[in-house]
Design an enzyme around this catalytic site. Structure first.
Site: not given
Length: 344
Positions: A99, A210, A232-233
């Protein structure tokens, strides 16, 4: 070690931990589409677990296999939280080293830890000593100007030496200065080849890729080079994609229809309301249903307009599904007319 390892599945598929998105309601919804895919919690900080008033580790048994993603850099706190997670039934804790947000950097964890591999290694060692539980790491390929295989290897090797065998590599560099978290998900170029090279260099590691993966064709391509794929999204914004995942494990698998998932969600939402929750806590995760199909816009509109105040969902879903069906009928009528016109 508690429970069966999700890494026994070939291939390994996962939905990424996404802050403000992959809460327990979202995970329950996603599990209705796929039984084999591994789910992750949102990132939870050590401080939230140790000192927060809320139960950040709550999950539904149906979500398993589910992995706790932990944010922190103090080995003692990370170990204590790992022991608590094991007691609560988690089989794995994943360390957030990816992050890039300012808030996370100020807490001395996330992507900035790529510059401190020995700290991450100390966390891994302490966590593995605290509980009989898998410890994994999710990281970027580099940070700022440190964008080379050598830098990534210098991070991986001490962490690997501390006993971590499971890495998820987000195939982008993180820019800690100058880019927002949203821009960090889009601006740094994807470098899938570098993830492939890490698997070649460290064949004994389980490496999951990813970043920017959106289709089953993408997934099947990446699985030729790595052990697993994390979505993910796209999984959040187009949840019906998840319905195709179990077909990689069972060629006879038939994806569950969205209408069936909605029917499964009704008692779950009603029970949440009875416990004092709001329907919108769950409904907000369902806006992506019917993505790209006739009626998707009306589905989103009705849920967004009525969902925040809803005290029951039966009528709400009935109205929204009726609008979807009207849009489908209009689309099919249009296509029939086009076919007829073209044949004349």
């Amino acid at each position: 070690m508690q429970g069966a390892s999700p890494y026994q599945n070939k291939p390994y598929l996962a939905v990424a931990p996404m802050l403000d998105w992959t809460d327990r309601h979202c995970r329950y919804f996603h599990r209705c589409f796929t039984k084999q895919t591994v789910l992750y919690t949102e990132m939870v900080t050590t401080g939230a677990i140790l000192f927060g008033k809320q139960d950040f580790l709550e999950y539904n048994p149906e979500e398993q296999p589910v992995i706790l993603q932990l944010g922190g850099s103090d080995p003692g706190a990370m170990a204590e939280c790992t022991a608590i997670a094991a007691e609560r039934g988690y089989n794995e804790v994943n360390i957030n080293v990816g992050c890039p947000s300012d808030r996370v950097q100020n807490g001395s964890f996330g992507a900035c830890l790529m510059a401190e591999p020995e700290t991450v290694a100390a966390c891994v060692k302490a966590m593995r000593a605290a509980a009989d539980i898998r410890v994994s790491v999710k990281t970027r390929l580099g940070i700022d100007e440190h964008d080379s295989d050598e830098f990534l290897q210098a991070f991986i090797e001490p962490v690997m030496a501390a006993g971590c065998e499971y890495f998820t590599l987000h195939a982008r560099t993180a820019w800690l200065k100058g880019l927002s978290p949203k821009q960090n998900r889009e601006v740094p170029p994807l470098q899938y080849d570098r993830v492939y090279r890490m698997k070649e260099r460290y064949p004994n590691l389980h490496i999951t890729i990813n970043g920017g993966i959106k289709t089953m064709a993408d997934i099947e391509h990446h699985l030729q080079f790595v052990d697993g794929v994390m979505i993910g999204r796209e999984a959040y914004q187009n949840p019906e994609l998840l319905g195709q995942f179990d077909g990689l494990f069972d060629p006879n698998h038939q994806p569950v229809a969205s209408e069936q998932v909605i029917a499964q969600m009704i008692p779950y939402i009603e029970q949440h309301i009875k416990k004092g929750g709001r329907a919108w806590h769950v409904l907000r995760h369902m806006l992506g249903l019917f993505n790209g199909q006739p009626g998707a816009k009306r589905w989103r509109q009705i849920l967004s307009q009525r969902g925040p105040q809803a005290v029951s969902v039966n009528d709400l879903f009935a109205e929204a599904l009726a609008e979807v069906q009207v849009a489908r009928d209009k689309f099919h009528q249009f296509m029939r007319e086009q076919t007829t016109y073209g044949a004349e």
